[in-house]
Design a protein around this motif. Structure first.
Motif, PDB file in Angstrom:
ATOM      1  N   GLY A   1     -32.608  46.236  36.559  1.00 18.19           N
ATOM      2  CA  GLY A   1     -31.534  46.831  35.784  1.00 18.19           C
ATOM      3  C   GLY A   1     -31.195  48.251  36.159  1.00 18.19           C
ATOM      4  N   GLY A   2     -32.091  48.924  36.895  1.00 19.46           N
ATOM      5  CA  GLY A   2     -31.791  50.256  37.403  1.00 19.46           C
ATOM      6  C   GLY A   2     -32.074  51.415  36.475  1.00 19.46           C
TER       7      GLY A   2
ATOM      8  N   ASN B   1     -29.395  51.389  26.421  1.00 19.62           N
ATOM      9  CA  ASN B   1     -29.639  50.690  27.677  1.00 19.62           C
ATOM     10  C   ASN B   1     -31.024  50.039  27.698  1.00 19.62           C
ATOM     11  OD1 ASN B   1     -27.175  51.894  29.097  1.00 19.62           O
ATOM     12  ND2 ASN B   1     -28.301  53.712  28.459  1.00 19.62           N
ATOM     13  N   PHE B   2     -31.042  48.726  27.683  1.00 19.77           N
ATOM     14  CA  PHE B   2     -32.277  47.949  27.637  1.00 19.77           C
ATOM     15  C   PHE B   2     -32.214  46.923  28.763  1.00 19.77           C
ATOM     16  CE2 PHE B   2     -34.555  44.493  24.868  1.00 19.77           C
ATOM     17  CZ  PHE B   2     -35.613  44.472  25.762  1.00 19.77           C
ATOM     18  N   GLY B   3     -33.061  47.105  29.767  1.00 19.88           N
ATOM     19  CA  GLY B   3     -33.130  46.179  30.885  1.00 19.88           C
ATOM     20  C   GLY B   3     -34.361  45.306  30.799  1.00 19.88           C
ATOM     21  N   LEU B   4     -34.187  44.010  31.044  1.00 17.55           N
ATOM     22  CA  LEU B   4     -35.301  43.072  31.018  1.00 17.55           C
ATOM     23  C   LEU B   4     -35.194  42.200  32.257  1.00 17.55           C
ATOM     24  CD1 LEU B   4     -37.678  42.025  29.187  1.00 17.55           C
ATOM     25  CD2 LEU B   4     -36.100  40.234  28.442  1.00 17.55           C
TER      26      LEU B   4
ATOM     27  N   ALA C   1     -39.823  45.219  30.741  1.00 18.56           N
ATOM     28  CA  ALA C   1     -38.769  45.850  29.944  1.00 18.56           C
ATOM     29  C   ALA C   1     -38.684  47.334  30.253  1.00 18.56           C
ATOM     30  CB  ALA C   1     -39.039  45.651  28.454  1.00 18.56           C
ATOM     31  N   SER C   2     -37.465  47.854  30.286  1.00 16.97           N
ATOM     32  CA  SER C   2     -37.235  49.281  30.507  1.00 16.97           C
ATOM     33  C   SER C   2     -36.124  49.745  29.577  1.00 16.97           C
ATOM     34  CB  SER C   2     -36.844  49.558  31.963  1.00 16.97           C
ATOM     35  OG  SER C   2     -37.877  49.175  32.852  1.00 16.97           O
ATOM     36  N   PHE C   3     -36.228  51.010  29.138  1.00 12.68           N
ATOM     37  CA  PHE C   3     -35.236  51.574  28.230  1.00 12.68           C
ATOM     38  C   PHE C   3     -34.829  52.964  28.692  1.00 12.68           C
ATOM     39  CE2 PHE C   3     -38.857  49.692  25.953  1.00 12.68           C
ATOM     40  CZ  PHE C   3     -38.291  48.513  25.488  1.00 12.68           C
ATOM     41  N   VAL C   4     -33.555  53.243  28.649  1.00 11.76           N
ATOM     42  CA  VAL C   4     -33.066  54.618  28.758  1.00 11.76           C
ATOM     43  C   VAL C   4     -32.059  54.789  27.628  1.00 11.76           C
ATOM     44  CG1 VAL C   4     -31.807  56.313  30.132  1.00 11.76           C
ATOM     45  CG2 VAL C   4     -33.484  54.836  31.236  1.00 11.76           C
ATOM     46  N   MET C   5     -32.539  55.306  26.522  1.00  9.44           N
ATOM     47  CA  MET C   5     -31.722  55.536  25.334  1.00  9.44           C
ATOM     48  C   MET C   5     -31.891  56.993  24.915  1.00  9.44           C
ATOM     49  SD  MET C   5     -32.736  52.127  23.153  1.00  9.44           S
ATOM     50  CE  MET C   5     -33.021  50.535  23.950  1.00  9.44           C
TER      51      MET C   5
END
Length: 564
Positions: free
Chosen positions: A138-139, A371-374, A464-468
């Motif tokens: 997801g970047g 922004n939540f990438g899985l 899982a990754s988050f950029v919030m």
């Protein structure tokens, strides 16, 4: 001189060209983030300097300025022989943030429109690709410290040459991104939108003539500048100051400050960011194009009736960003700039100008795209996947009433993809999808409520990754109103709850079947003194379960015993 009726018809015609490009792009795209969430935009740009002529009404406002700058950069590189000169049928691809972009996942296409052997204008669009490589699916690498960790960076190159896709460049792209076999659908949709736009634009030119349309475009730019100056005249002369805060950069757990002074003098407005934080180690840097576009979109929120045109930006001057995290240069990581930092910039503009225009400016909205990438492997289908979830939040209260609940982000009209689509395409189950009760800031007019959702992994393994953002402080209330509730992220693994160190920023969290992620997005800030809120409206909020009784007692004590 073009007459007013013809001018209005051509202006509407150019808008319609962009709207059809937007519609074509979304309907033909494969990825839910484009096809369902509409995280894309299309526009028409000047052949000489790339200035914005028209943009789709359903496109993301943050791309208004960004595509103008990227098109301008492309034209300059062609002129300087850095990039190959265009021929009919060519379409360029570029996602380099430092060349007038946002972050690497926002991939831009640009195509010249030819008339009698000359370029009349450029068509450009941007689509959010679910993945462009990098350290995490997801970047959105929350702990990236360089651009290379965020994904593949493309300067302007011809992906299509004389109408045919360059197989070698495409293979380079595919070799550097995840689930590359799924991207061809988005690429053809993105290119197809430009081709539809060129067909519709040429029909307009054939009907009215190139010279008349060009004259109308020049008039539109001048009128937009005049209209913006007329709106700025509503602001009393003087200087208005505000600050906004980014929780952290994802690497160093310390806040970043956006310091802003807005000065109205004469018929212009100056936005001075002197005193903002220095460039940061993590991905919450903003490139210059995104910073400028964030100011423009904030003014679009305040004065929505001014037409979308480069002329509308002419009276706006942005200074003081050099040497700050709002003017990032390579190799600073920037994945959080478009979706997060841009919204803090807009929040600072709102907080400054509500002092001058209390009847037109709202309290701060949720201010995060969530922004939540899985990314993982689905054993049932035997395929890898990258899922990208965006989410809404509460809007700020305003002079006319309460903020909207679960509205789209400040920077655009993109919306969360439907739960049913996400569950169909990915091995997940939404355990919860509701309003974030109690999240709206107190005020005469309260903030809107955020979103509360929980996603469970059903099978396989995933990361899982988050950029919030807004996990440390909530969206600002104004004129005595309270702040909205903060963003909350919780990861449930083996019956234990994990709260990320940076609150709403983390990456590479391993998930197994049965594990879940819960996100509660911020509510909007409150507007005005809470003691002035109508007790009957407080009672209605309590009756509908928007707030608990103890919340009402704390936030609106004057109305705690209101009937209902």
């Amino acid at each position: 001189m073009v007459d007013p009726v013809t001018l209005a018809v051509i202006q509407a015609g150019l808008q319609q060209v962009c709207d059809e490009m937007d519609l074509t792009f979304s309907r033909a795209a494969f990825s839910p983030v484009i096809a369902e969430a509409d995280d894309r935009s299309d526009g028409i740009y000047d052949a000489t300097d790339g200035s914005l002529i028209a943009q789709g009404s359903k496109g993301l406002p943050v791309f208004v300025g960004v595509m103008q700058f990227s098109t301008r950069t492309l034209i300059a590189r062609i002129r300087d022989a850095v990039t190959a000169a265009p021929e009919p049928g060519d379409i360029y691809i570029v996602n380099d943030p430092y060349l007038g972009g946002t972050h690497l996942m926002d991939v831009r296409f640009a195509m010249p429109v030819w008339r009698e052997g000359k370029i009349f204008c450029w068509l450009s669009n941007t689509g959010h690709w679910p993945d462009t490589g990098g350290a995490v699916p997801g970047g959105f690498s929350a702990s990236a410290t360089s651009a290379e960790q965020e994904g593949l960076r493309l300067p302007p190159v011809k992906l299509f040459k004389r109408g045919v896709m360059d197989a070698e460049i495409w293979q380079i792209i595919c070799s550097n991104i995840r689930v590359s076999e799924q991207r061809i659908g988005d690429v053809k949709a993105q290119a197809g939108a430009l081709l539809v736009g060129a067909e519709r634009l040429c029909a307009l030119l054939d009907r009215y003539g190139d010279a008349t349309v060009q004259e109308a475009i020049s008039a539109m730019r001048g009128l937009a500048a005049a209209q913006m100056r007329a709106m700025l005249a509503l602001i009393p002369e003087g200087t208005y100051r505000a600050t906004a805060t980014v929780d952290s950069d994802g690497v160093v757990n310390a806040p970043l400050t956006i310091a802003l002074s807005v000065t109205r003098a004469g018929d212009g407005l100056t936005f001075d960011f002197t005193g903002s934080s220095a460039p940061c180690a993590g991905p919450m840097n903003s490139v210059r194009a995104t910073t400028l576009s964030s100011v423009y979109l904030a003014m679009r929120h305040i004065f929505p009736d001014v037409p979308i045109s480069a002329g509308a930006f002419e009276p706006l001057d942005v200074t003081g960003i050099a040497g700050t995290f709002l003017d990032a240069a390579y190799p600073r990581p920037v994945s959080g700039c478009a979706a997060e930092v841009s919204q803090r910039i807009a929040e600072a503009v709102f907080a400054a100008l509500v002092q001058a225009l209390p009847d037109r400016v709202t309290a701060a909205p949720a201010g995060t795209s969530g922004n939540f990438g899985l990314g993982g492997h689905d054993p049932e289908t035997g395929a890898d996947y990258v899922m990208y979830q965006i989410s809404g939040g509460g809007y700020g209260g305003f002079a006319g009433g309460d903020g909207i609940a679960n509205g789209c982000s400040t920077i655009g009209i993109s919306k969360a993809p439907p739960v049913e689509i996400m569950e169909q395409k990915f091995p997940v189950l939404y355990r919860r999808y509701a309003l974030h009760e109690g999240s709206g800031g107190a005020g005469k007019h309260r903030g809107g409520l955020g979103l509360d959702y929980e996603i469970e992994l059903l099978r396989g393994t995933a990361r899982a990754s988050f950029v919030m953002d807004h996990g440390l402080t909530g969206p600002q209330g104004v004129l005595g109103g309270g702040d909205g509730a903060v963003n909350r992220v919780e990861v449930m693994r083996d019956g234990k709850v994990l709260v990320p160190e940076h609150l709403s920023k983390a990456q590479d969290i391993a998930l197994a079947p049965g594990d879940s992620v819960r996100v509660r997005t911020p509510g909007g800030g409150g507007y005005g003194n809470p003691a002035e809120r109508d007790p009957e409206r407080v009672a209605e909020d309590l009756r509908l379960g928007r707030y608990l009784a103890e919340d009402i007692q704390r936030l609106w004590p004057h109305a705690a015993k209101a009937p209902g």
